[in-house]
Design an enzyme around this catalytic site. Structure first.
Site, PDB file in Angstrom:
ATOM      1  N   ASP A   1      -4.283 -12.934   3.624  1.00 35.69           N
ATOM      2  CA  ASP A   1      -5.734 -12.672   4.318  1.00 35.69           C
ATOM      3  C   ASP A   1      -6.791 -13.199   3.256  1.00 35.69           C
ATOM      4  OD1 ASP A   1      -4.573 -10.981   2.496  1.00 35.69           O
ATOM      5  OD2 ASP A   1      -4.902  -8.988   3.538  1.00 35.69           O
TER       6      ASP A   1
ATOM      7  N   ASP B   1      -2.579 -10.549  -2.304  1.00 34.34           N
ATOM      8  CA  ASP B   1      -2.992 -10.092  -1.105  1.00 34.34           C
ATOM      9  C   ASP B   1      -4.500  -9.674  -1.307  1.00 34.34           C
ATOM     10  OD1 ASP B   1      -1.984  -8.634   1.687  1.00 34.34           O
ATOM     11  OD2 ASP B   1      -3.992  -7.816   0.874  1.00 34.34           O
TER      12      ASP B   1
ATOM     13  N   HIS C   1       0.886  -1.499  -0.047  1.00 30.99           N
ATOM     14  CA  HIS C   1       0.018   0.110  -0.028  1.00 30.99           C
ATOM     15  C   HIS C   1       0.787   1.420   0.138  1.00 30.99           C
ATOM     16  CE1 HIS C   1      -3.507  -2.350   0.376  1.00 30.99           C
ATOM     17  NE2 HIS C   1      -3.265  -3.040   1.772  1.00 30.99           N
TER      18      HIS C   1
ATOM     19  N   HIS D   1      -6.008  -7.078  -0.411  1.00 29.37           N
ATOM     20  CA  HIS D   1      -6.313  -5.864  -0.691  1.00 29.37           C
ATOM     21  C   HIS D   1      -5.589  -5.611  -1.822  1.00 29.37           C
ATOM     22  CE1 HIS D   1      -6.774  -6.611   3.711  1.00 29.37           C
ATOM     23  NE2 HIS D   1      -7.995  -5.932   3.616  1.00 29.37           N
TER      24      HIS D   1
HETATM   25  C1  OKP Z   1      -2.958  -4.391   4.764  1.00 31.89           C
HETATM   26  B1  OKP Z   1      -2.627  -5.589   3.874  1.00 31.89           B
HETATM   27  C2  OKP Z   1      -9.602  -3.204  10.119  1.00 31.89           C
HETATM   28  C3  OKP Z   1      -9.308  -2.083   9.202  1.00 31.89           C
HETATM   29  C4  OKP Z   1      -8.787  -2.524   7.742  1.00 31.89           C
HETATM   30  C5  OKP Z   1      -6.815  -1.634   6.764  1.00 31.89           C
HETATM   31  C6  OKP Z   1      -6.416  -2.872   6.048  1.00 31.89           C
HETATM   32  C7  OKP Z   1      -5.065  -2.912   5.525  1.00 31.89           C
HETATM   33  C8  OKP Z   1      -4.820  -4.289   4.723  1.00 31.89           C
HETATM   34  N1  OKP Z   1      -9.636  -3.019  11.509  1.00 31.89           N
HETATM   35  N2  OKP Z   1      -8.090  -1.460   7.203  1.00 31.89           N
HETATM   36  O1  OKP Z   1      -3.051  -5.259   2.491  1.00 31.89           O
HETATM   37  O2  OKP Z   1      -2.875  -6.743   4.256  1.00 31.89           O
HETATM   38 ZN    ZN Z   2      -4.159  -7.344   2.736  1.00 33.59          ZN
END
Ligand code: OKP
Ligand code: ZN
Length: 318
Positions: free
Chosen positions: A258, A169, A135, A171
């Site tokens: 994830d 990932d 990110h 995300h």
């Molecule tokens: C980072 B990576 C949950 C909020 C989620 C952020 C997600 C970041 C993901 N309490 N917001 O890509 O695994």
């Molecule tokens: Zn992620």
């Protein structure tokens, strides 16, 4: 099978306590136990754990602005309490902690060192990075990321030939996309949750395909909440086909776990076994490959998920 894992325990200096999510403080999920649970699996196995050589600042400045790096260094060394937002952050989930510069610099080193090993002839290397990186852009931190480890590795590879980055990932890797958006020597392919409903919300849509000479070298595959193994593998194969057509000399896998069904912040339906299949499909590209650890927050199962994907990736090489 012989496989090198690049790891340093120094990531533990970064221990964020909380993040600000939907109007309240919640416990941070990007914790040291993630990496510790993964490395535990490999102690006493045939895998060789190697410590990284520290990345030089000039190598770091290829991917990140000097002013951004300097800001994180000064801010982290001078803070006594973690703080959640600053002029270089794009969300409230990515705190400046006392250890975040040290840990991020070492995480970047883990990725850079892994790419150096692949350049010197290793066929498959796993960089156990923490904190994650996909990110982070040239001058913005967010999504638990400070330095973009996969981009640092890809920039290193690109001195030796064309590179493909496959981001699996949960995300979308908005930082990696942005860094390579105008380039055609690095292809970015990402398979992730539909950003209409999931972080980072503002990017990861199919219509984002690159600009200028980079047009056509950025490919997003957003998937619906609840995506199961058969749909996931089908979409993965489409992404792999695009990578094959591109004919890269190196592959970087931004590997987030994830997408696993028990992940506390994910939303796909992939079982532990599915990760061996994912690894096997990727291994069919038969490319010199660096796996860079991104997210994955089901701490207790991360080791086994990781072992499965690496087993799959090692299929052809045995
Ligand atoms: C980072 B990576 C949950 C909020 C989620 C952020 C997600 C970041 C993901 N309490 N917001 O890509 O695994
Ligand atoms: Zn992620």
């Amino acid at each position: 099978m012989s496989l090198k894992i690049v790891y340093s325990p120094i990531h533990k200096t970064h221990y964020p306590e909380r993040e600000f999510f939907k109007g309240e403080f919640v416990k941070h999920v990007e914790v040291p136990e993630r990496a510790q649970n993964i490395v535990k699996i490999f102690k006493g196995s045939s895998f060789e754990i190697v410590e990284p050589k520290l990345i030089s600042l000039s190598d770091l400045y290829i991917t990140h602005d000097k002013s951004y790096v300097e800001f994180i260094r000064k801010a982290s060394f001078s803070t006594t309490r973690e703080f959640l937002s600053n002029k270089y952050s794009f969300d409230t989930y990515t705190p400046i902690t006392r250890g975040c510069f040290t840990a991020s610099l070492v995480s970047a080193s883990v990725a850079k060192h892994g790419s150096d090993l692949v350049i010197s002839g290793e066929k498959l290397v796993y960089s156990l990075c923490r904190p994650p990186g996909h990110h982070a852009s040239r001058n913005k931190m967010g999504g638990y990321c400070y330095f973009n480890n996969a981009a640092i590795a890809a920039n290193n590879f690109s001195n030796h030939g064309k590179v493909a980055i496959l981001d699996i990932d949960f995300h979308h890797g908005n930082g990696t996309q942005e860094i390579f958006y105008e380039r055609n020597d690095v292809l970015y392919v990402s398979i992730h949750a539909d950003p209409t409903h999931y972080f980072p919300y503002s990017s990861g849509f199919r219509t984002e395909r690159g600009i200028g000479k980079g047009l056509g070298y950025n490919l997003n595959f957003p998937l619906a909440k609840g995506t199961n193994a058969s749909t996931y593998i089908l979409e993965l194969k489409k992404g792999l086909m695009e990578i094959k057509k591109y004919k890269p000399e190196f592959l970087v896998v931004s590997a987030g776990f994830d997408t696993y069904l028990k992940d506390p912040i994910g939303g796909f339906d992939l079982s532990i076994n599915c990760f061996q299949e994912i690894g096997m499909q990727i291994s069919m590209l038969n490319l010199p490959t660096l796996v860079v650890q991104e997210g994955g927050y089901c701490v207790q199962d991360l080791g086994i998920v990781c072992q499965n994907i690496l087993r799959g990736l090692n299929t052809l090489r045995g």
